[in-house]
Design an enzyme around this catalytic site. Structure first.
Site: not given
Ligand code: NAP
Length: 256
Positions: A141, A155
């Site tokens: 991130s 985070y």
């Molecule tokens: P999201 O929509 O909340 O999806 C998160 C994913 O991670 C889900 O598939 C969830 O699956 C899985 N997950 C969460 N905790 C877990 C655990 N303990 N064990 C296994 N799986 C787990 O989030 P997202 O926005 O797509 O984020 C994906 C990645 O991108 C993350 O690493 C996040 O930090 C990073 N990121 C996102 C953004 C953004 O703007 N969206 C920005 C910077 C970085 P389950 O619910 O089935 O556990």
């Protein structure tokens, strides 16, 4: 057409939702065989059903990235199912909003365990299975690495730690011909973003992003597929920012 993933065997953590779902789709479209993990079985199985049009070599395995035993099972079962493992995408993450004064040590542990310890445990497991030419790509991130974000102290610490960990892992993996790199997303439109951070946050963010909108999950997926490709063989220990220019302006005057 992106970089060819034909017959590559891939594990994606958190591959059933948000950015991870798009990563799963892009790898499948490019010919990969995919196992993805998550904790929510319903979401996982729905994604398998939706993407079965791309490949019959696609499986969901329930596994929490922060639990060592789950991680060991994920890699063993994936290796049994796929026959070998070529690429590991460490995407799972969790970003609840908690200001420091309200944050408990348990809140801190949960967030750091998922975002940082999860990367360590899964990298350690990946090292047992990946061979020369293997790839690890992490969804990191800009938070913690390039910017702060009120409410995301735990985070940001974890994601900053991820990049620090990655640099040493790159050195330790280099002797085996395996690369590890990261992508640093800015603000990407996902269920996590919508549910946790909310509509006002999203609107405010759009006003400070030079490209004037949040990113789409596939913007991250395509950067990841590049770093996972054969063509990226001489890149290791690096991170690519994918943020619509968000970290560039020095002042509000620089915008539009
Ligand atoms: P999201 O929509 O909340 O999806 C998160 C994913 O991670 C889900 O598939 C969830 O699956 C899985 N997950 C969460 N905790 C877990 C655990 N303990 N064990 C296994 N799986 C787990 O989030 P997202 O926005 O797509 O984020 C994906 C990645 O991108 C993350 O690493 C996040 O930090 C990073 N990121 C996102 C953004 C953004 O703007 N969206 C920005 C910077 C970085 P389950 O619910 O089935 O556990």
């Amino acid at each position: 057409m992106a970089f060819s993933m034909k017959d590559k065997n891939v594990i994606i953590t958190g591959g059933g939702k948000g950015i991870g779902k798009s990563i799963t789709e892009v790898f499948l479209k490019e010919g990969a065989n995919v196992v993805f993990s998550g904790r929510n079985e319903k979401t996982g199985e729905e994604t398998v059903k939706e993407f079965s049009k791309y490949s019959n070599k696609l499986k969901f395995i329930k596994a929490d990235v922060a639990i060592e035993e789950d991680t060991q099972n994920l890699f063993k079962m994936s290796n049994d199912y796929l026959g070998s493992i070529d690429i590991v995408v460490l995407n799972a993450g969790y970003f609840p909003q908690q200001r420091i004064q309200d944050m408990t040590s348990s809140d801190w542990d949960t967030v750091v365990d998922i975002n940082l310890k999860g990367v360590f445990l899964n990298t350690k497991e990946a090292m047992k299975y990946l061979k020369e030419g293997g790839r690890i790509v992490i969804t990191s991130s800009i938070t913690g690495n390039k910017v702060g974000n009120p409410g995301l102290g735990h985070y940001g610490a974890a994601k900053g730690g991820v990049n620090g960990f990655m640099r040493t892992a790159a050195l330790e993996l280099s002797t085996k011909g395996i690369t590890i790199n990261a992508v640093e997303p800015g603000n990407i439109m996902t269920p996590g973003m919508e549910n946790v951070l909310g509509a006002k946050y999203i609107k405010d963010q759009e006003s400070i992003i030079p490209l004037s909108k949040l990113g789409e999950p596939e913007d991250i997926a395509y950067a990841i597929i590049f770093l996972a490709s054969d063509e990226a063989k001489y890149i290791t220990g690096q991170s690519i920012v994918v943020d619509g220019g968000q970290i560039l302006p020095e002042s509000a005057l620089d915008l539009h």
